[in-house]
Design a protein around this motif. Structure first.
Motif, short mmCIF file in Angstrom:
data_model
loop_
_atom_site.label_atom_id
_atom_site.label_comp_id
_atom_site.label_asym_id
_atom_site.label_seq_id
_atom_site.Cartn_x
_atom_site.Cartn_y
_atom_site.Cartn_z
N ALA A 8 8.98 -0.68 -5.53
CA ALA A 8 9.10 -1.36 -4.09
C ALA A 8 7.81 -1.29 -3.44
CB ALA A 8 10.37 -0.93 -3.48
N ALA A 9 7.07 -0.13 -3.34
CA ALA A 9 5.96 -0.07 -2.69
C ALA A 9 5.00 -0.82 -3.21
CB ALA A 9 5.26 1.43 -2.56
N ALA A 10 4.91 -1.04 -4.51
CA ALA A 10 3.85 -1.94 -5.03
C ALA A 10 4.17 -3.40 -4.76
CB ALA A 10 3.71 -1.75 -6.70
N GLN A 11 5.50 -3.84 -4.88
CA GLN A 11 5.81 -5.26 -4.85
C GLN A 11 5.56 -5.71 -3.24
OE1 GLN A 11 9.95 -4.64 -5.99
NE2 GLN A 11 9.40 -5.72 -7.85
N SER A 12 5.55 -4.59 -2.38
CA SER A 12 5.13 -5.09 -0.96
C SER A 12 3.92 -5.76 -0.86
CB SER A 12 5.18 -3.84 0.04
OG SER A 12 4.46 -2.90 -0.11
N PHE A 13 2.99 -5.34 -1.80
CA PHE A 13 1.38 -5.80 -1.83
C PHE A 13 1.45 -7.23 -2.44
CE2 PHE A 13 0.30 -1.53 -0.47
CZ PHE A 13 -0.76 -1.68 0.05
N LEU A 14 2.43 -7.59 -3.28
CA LEU A 14 2.30 -8.97 -3.96
C LEU A 14 1.90 -10.08 -2.86
CD1 LEU A 14 5.46 -9.03 -6.19
CD2 LEU A 14 3.13 -8.99 -6.98
N GLY A 15 1.00 -10.85 -3.45
CA GLY A 15 0.41 -11.97 -2.59
C GLY A 15 -0.68 -11.53 -1.72
N THR A 16 -1.13 -10.40 -1.62
CA THR A 16 -2.07 -9.56 -0.86
C THR A 16 -3.41 -10.16 -1.46
OG1 THR A 16 -0.88 -7.78 -0.01
CG2 THR A 16 -3.41 -7.66 -0.15
N PRO A 17 -4.29 -10.83 -0.82
CA PRO A 17 -5.68 -11.44 -1.28
C PRO A 17 -6.54 -10.11 -1.77
CG PRO A 17 -5.57 -11.68 1.08
CD PRO A 17 -4.36 -10.95 0.88
N TYR A 18 -7.38 -10.27 -2.81
CA TYR A 18 -8.29 -9.38 -3.30
C TYR A 18 -9.47 -9.05 -2.41
CZ TYR A 18 -11.51 -6.91 -6.33
OH TYR A 18 -12.16 -5.96 -7.03
N ARG A 19 -9.55 -7.77 -2.08
CA ARG A 19 -11.06 -7.46 -1.17
C ARG A 19 -11.05 -6.25 -1.81
NH1 ARG A 19 -10.14 -11.80 0.37
NH2 ARG A 19 -9.58 -12.71 2.24
N HIS A 20 -12.68 -6.15 -2.18
CA HIS A 20 -13.13 -5.03 -2.71
C HIS A 20 -13.11 -3.94 -1.68
CE1 HIS A 20 -15.86 -2.51 -5.01
NE2 HIS A 20 -16.65 -2.34 -4.18
N GLN A 21 -12.63 -2.64 -2.02
CA GLN A 21 -12.52 -1.16 -1.40
C GLN A 21 -11.21 -1.25 -0.27
OE1 GLN A 21 -16.24 0.36 -0.17
NE2 GLN A 21 -16.68 0.39 -2.39
N ALA A 22 -10.63 -2.42 -0.15
CA ALA A 22 -9.44 -2.51 0.95
C ALA A 22 -8.14 -1.80 0.20
CB ALA A 22 -9.32 -4.05 1.17
N ALA A 23 -7.18 -1.57 1.05
CA ALA A 23 -5.84 -0.95 0.74
C ALA A 23 -5.02 -1.43 1.56
CB ALA A 23 -6.27 0.31 0.79
N MET A 24 -4.75 -2.69 2.15
CA MET A 24 -3.95 -3.01 3.28
C MET A 24 -3.10 -3.97 2.76
SD MET A 24 -2.69 -2.00 6.37
CE MET A 24 -3.96 -0.99 6.58
N ALA A 25 -1.78 -3.96 2.46
CA ALA A 25 -1.01 -4.90 2.17
C ALA A 25 -1.06 -6.10 3.28
CB ALA A 25 0.63 -4.62 2.15
N GLY A 26 -1.02 -7.36 2.61
CA GLY A 26 -0.96 -8.45 3.39
C GLY A 26 -2.64 -8.80 3.90
N ALA A 27 -3.56 -7.85 3.93
CA ALA A 27 -4.67 -8.03 4.52
C ALA A 27 -5.75 -8.16 3.40
CB ALA A 27 -5.32 -7.19 5.55
N GLY A 28 -5.71 -7.15 2.47
CA GLY A 28 -6.68 -7.29 1.24
C GLY A 28 -6.35 -5.73 0.58
N CYS A 29 -6.75 -5.90 -0.77
CA CYS A 29 -7.01 -4.73 -1.58
C CYS A 29 -7.55 -4.75 -2.83
CB CYS A 29 -5.75 -3.92 -1.66
SG CYS A 29 -4.45 -4.59 -3.16
N ASP A 30 -7.95 -4.07 -3.66
CA ASP A 30 -8.52 -4.02 -4.85
C ASP A 30 -7.40 -3.11 -5.56
OD1 ASP A 30 -9.26 -1.41 -4.26
OD2 ASP A 30 -11.34 -1.92 -4.57
N CYS A 31 -7.62 -3.00 -7.01
CA CYS A 31 -6.62 -2.17 -7.82
C CYS A 31 -6.55 -1.12 -7.39
CB CYS A 31 -7.06 -2.26 -9.42
SG CYS A 31 -8.50 -1.74 -9.85
N LEU A 32 -7.64 -0.20 -7.07
CA LEU A 32 -7.53 1.14 -6.44
C LEU A 32 -6.83 1.09 -4.98
CD1 LEU A 32 -8.05 4.21 -6.59
CD2 LEU A 32 -10.38 3.87 -5.69
N GLY A 33 -7.11 0.26 -4.38
CA GLY A 33 -6.55 0.00 -3.05
C GLY A 33 -5.09 -0.25 -3.04
N LEU A 34 -4.28 -0.79 -4.14
CA LEU A 34 -3.10 -0.96 -4.28
C LEU A 34 -2.44 0.45 -4.46
CD1 LEU A 34 -0.47 -2.65 -5.08
CD2 LEU A 34 -1.25 -2.78 -7.41
N LEU A 35 -3.01 1.37 -5.33
CA LEU A 35 -2.52 2.65 -5.86
C LEU A 35 -2.59 3.42 -4.32
CD1 LEU A 35 -3.64 3.51 -9.15
CD2 LEU A 35 -1.52 2.35 -8.43
N ARG A 36 -3.76 3.26 -3.48
CA ARG A 36 -3.90 3.92 -2.28
C ARG A 36 -2.80 3.39 -1.27
NH1 ARG A 36 -9.11 2.49 -0.23
NH2 ARG A 36 -8.58 3.57 1.51
#
Length: 145
Positions: A8-36
């Protein structure tokens, strides 16, 4: 930690744009940011400071960093593939992991990918052959300091 909460926590990030070193649902994240972001959803805080890292997977300065972080904060598992597990992948000819994702089921995963953002994908044979290791999120009581 239950797989349903992790998914459920991971699904809340679906559709978030790719942004290197970011970790914010809806704003941007990379693969590590998803886990963070999943970690924050589960525990309320970051697991620890994240050192700067380059997007270039071939950067030797980052070799081993993902594996080290997984060993420090997550629990290794050899259980059958299951929802909520964290999967680390080798990319290209690298021996160590350079990409991470959250399993939604034994055949699907959520990850952040350049040009696509956070998406759910099939765990194809090609992806499955790249699996370097699998982990679970710990119960809060087991979380390292």
């Amino acid at each position: 930690m239950t797989g349903d909460r992790v998914v459920a926590a991971a699904q809340s990030f679906l559709g978030t744009p790719y942004r290197h070193q970011a970790a914010m649902a809806g704003a941007g994240c990379d693969c590590l940011g998803l886990l963070r972001g999943v970690w924050r959803a589960l525990y309320g805080e970051e697991p620890g400071p994240v050192p700067p890292y380059r997007a270039d997977r071939r950067d030797p300065a980052n070799a081993g960093a993902l594996a080290d972080a997984a060993a420090r904060f997550l629990l290794p598992t050899e259980a059958p593939l299951a929802a909520g597990q964290v999967v680390l992948f080798r990319i290209g000819s690298d021996a160590g992991p350079r990409h991470c994702a959250v399993l939604v089921s034994p055949t699907r995963f959520i990850h952040a990918q350049e040009h696509l953002g956070v998406v759910e994908a099939n765990l194809t044979e090609g992806w499955a052959q790249r699996i370097w290791g699998r982990f679970t999120f710990p119960d809060r009581a087991e979380r390292p300091d």
